[in-house]
Design an enzyme around this catalytic site. Structure first.
Site, PDB file in Angstrom:
ATOM      1  N   THR A 144       0.822  -1.216   0.000  1.00 24.11           N
ATOM      2  CA  THR A 144       0.000   0.000   0.000  1.00 24.11           C
ATOM      3  C   THR A 144       0.853   1.262   0.000  1.00 24.11           C
ATOM      4  OG1 THR A 144      -1.802  -1.128   1.154  1.00 24.11           O
ATOM      5  CG2 THR A 144      -1.775   1.263   1.281  1.00 24.11           C
TER       6      THR A 144
ATOM      7  N   SER B 280       1.642  -7.321  -0.618  1.00 26.48           N
ATOM      8  CA  SER B 280       2.285  -8.241   0.322  1.00 26.48           C
ATOM      9  C   SER B 280       1.641  -9.624   0.324  1.00 26.48           C
ATOM     10  CB  SER B 280       2.274  -7.664   1.742  1.00 26.48           C
ATOM     11  OG  SER B 280       0.975  -7.544   2.256  1.00 26.48           O
TER      12      SER B 280
ATOM     13  N   THR C  37       1.508  -4.229   4.466  1.00 29.68           N
ATOM     14  CA  THR C  37       1.317  -4.527   5.887  1.00 29.68           C
ATOM     15  C   THR C  37       0.706  -5.901   6.162  1.00 29.68           C
ATOM     16  OG1 THR C  37      -0.840  -3.408   5.874  1.00 29.68           O
ATOM     17  CG2 THR C  37       1.088  -2.088   6.491  1.00 29.68           C
ATOM     18  N   ASP C  38       0.026  -6.508   5.190  1.00 28.71           N
ATOM     19  CA  ASP C  38      -0.694  -7.750   5.484  1.00 28.71           C
ATOM     20  C   ASP C  38       0.234  -8.897   5.864  1.00 28.71           C
ATOM     21  OD1 ASP C  38      -3.083  -6.518   5.094  1.00 28.71           O
ATOM     22  OD2 ASP C  38      -3.552  -7.460   3.174  1.00 28.71           O
TER      23      ASP C  38
END
Length: 321
Positions: A12, A53, A84-85
Site C-alpha cells: 500500500t 504483500s 502490511t498484510d
C-alpha cells in the site's frame, strides 16, 4: 556519512487510489522518487520487487535476506518498505535468519500515496530515523509505524484499516519516536538465529474451532506435508475428534506445532484430558511457547526443518525465544 540501504518491495505504501477510490499498484513505486533528507545520511535505493504483500512468500523473503547478506558491512543500516498484510512474517523470517549488528527496519502504510492522510512518507522517514540511530544497533529486525518501534518477534497487525494497526500484545512496543529522539524502553533476550539457503517446506496452518473433527488432519497426513501448525483453543487445546486427528499426523512422523488462536498470551500445556494441552504434548506435539501466532510458527518450523534439526533440537528451537 551514514549509509543506508533502502529496499522497496511494494504494498500500500507504494500504491495509489484511482478515480473510483480503488487502491491499485502503479508501474513505478512513488517512494523511489521521494525526497526524504536526513542530515549526513546517504541512501542507496533499490526496488527489489513491486508486489502486494499477499503475493510475497518465503522465496521473496529469502531473496531479501540474501540481498542484505550480500551488502555485508557496506551499510550502516537497512530500511525495507513492505505491504502490511504479511509484513510481520517477512520481519520475523529476517529476524530469525540474519545475524547482523546493524539495524534492519521495516515499515509500510495503511493509506496509499495519494489518499487523504496518507501515512507512507511519514513512516518511511521514521524508519530512516530509526535505522540511523546508534541506539538501534544489535536489536534485530524492527517494525516502525505510527511513531512506534516494535520487535519483529512479537509484532502483529491488529486492525484491517487503522493507521495504528501494529502492536506487540505480549511485550508492548519496544520504543517510540518523538520529534527529536528515538527512545527504547527495553532490550530483548538474545534471539536464536539459523542460516537458511532454501525454503521448500510445505507447512499448512489450521485454526481450531468448536466442533472441529479429524477429517482435515487425515487429508494432511495423506498429503505428506512437511509439518503442521495449529492455532489451538485457549492455552493450547483441541476437541476430542481433532486430537485423534493429530495422532494420525504424528504417526506419519510429521511435526505438529501448537500456538494459541487467542490474540494475547502464548500456548502452554495446562489441561490434562483428551484434547488438552498436557495430553497433546505427551503425544508428541510441540508447544511454540514464545510465538504469538501461526504464521510466525510456520516460518520458524520451516527454518528448523531446512536446517535439518534433530527432533529434540527442533523442539528446543521452537520453544526458544
Amino acid at each position: 556519512m551514514t549509509k543506508i540501504l533502502v529496499l522497496h518491495t511494494g504494498g500500500t505504501i507504494s500504491m495509489h487510489e484511482d478515480e473510483d477510490g480503488d487502491v491499485e499498484t502503479g508501474v513505478v513505486n512513488p517512494l523511489t522518487e521521494a525526497q526524504v533528507e536526513i542530515a549526513d545520511v546517504v541512501l542507496q535505493v533499490e526496488s527489489i520487487f513491486n508486489l502486494p504483500s499477499e503475493h510475497i512468500g518465503p522465496k521473496h523473503m529469502l531473496q531479501l535476506q540474501q540481498r542484505i547478506l550480500a551488502a555485508g558491512n557496506q551499510f550502516d543500516g537497512v530500511v525495507i518498505t513492505h505491504g502490511t498484510d504479511t509484513l510481520e512474517e517477512t520481519a520475523f523470517f529476517l529476524d530469525s535468519t540474519l545475524k547482523v549488528d546493524f539495524p534492519i527496519v521495516m515499515t509500510g502504510a495503511m493509506r496509499s500515496s495519494n489518499e487523504l492522510g496518507s501515512d507512507g512518507l511519514y513512516n518511511y522517514q521514521s524508519a530512516l530515523r530509526v535505522a540511523t540511530s546508534n541506539a538501534s544497533r544489535k536489536r534485530g529486525v524492527m517494525v516502525v509505524m505510527n511513531d512506534e518501534i516494535h520487535a519483529a518477534r512479537f509484532v502483529t497487525k491488529t486492525h484491517t484499516t487503522n493507521v495504528a494497526t501494529f502492536a506487540s500484545p505480549i511485550s508492548g512496543a519496544m520504543g517510540l519516536l518523538t520529534k527529536r529522539q528515538v527512545i527504547y524502553f527495553y532490550d530483548l533476550p538474545r534471539r536464536h538465529v539459523l542460516p537458511i539457503q532454501q525454503v521448500n517446506q510445505n507447512i499448512p496452518v489450521l485454526k481450531a474451532y468448536a466442533g472441529m473433527n479429524g477429517q482435515l488432519f487425515q487429508l494432511l497426513a495423506d498429503a505428506n506435508v512437511n509439518g503442521l501448525i495449529i492455532e489451538a483453543l485457549g492455552a493450547g487445546n483441541l476437541s476430542r475428534e481433532a486430537a485423534k486427528g493429530v495422532s494420525v499426523v504424528l504417526e506419519k512422523g510429521i511435526p505438529v506445532v501448537i500456538v494459541s488462536r487467542s490474540f494475547n498470551g502464548v500456548a502452554e500445556p495446562v489441561y490434562d484430558y483428551l484434547g488438552g494441552g498436557v495430553q497433546l504434548e505427551r503425544a508428541g506435539v510441540i508447544f511454540a511457547s514464545s510465538i504469538n501466532n501461526g504464521p510466525k510458527a510456520r516460518l520458524k518450523l520451516l527454518i528448523g526443518l531446512e536446517n535439518q534439526l534433530a527432533p529434540d533440537d527442533l523442539r528446543c528451537y521452537l520453544r526458544s525465544v
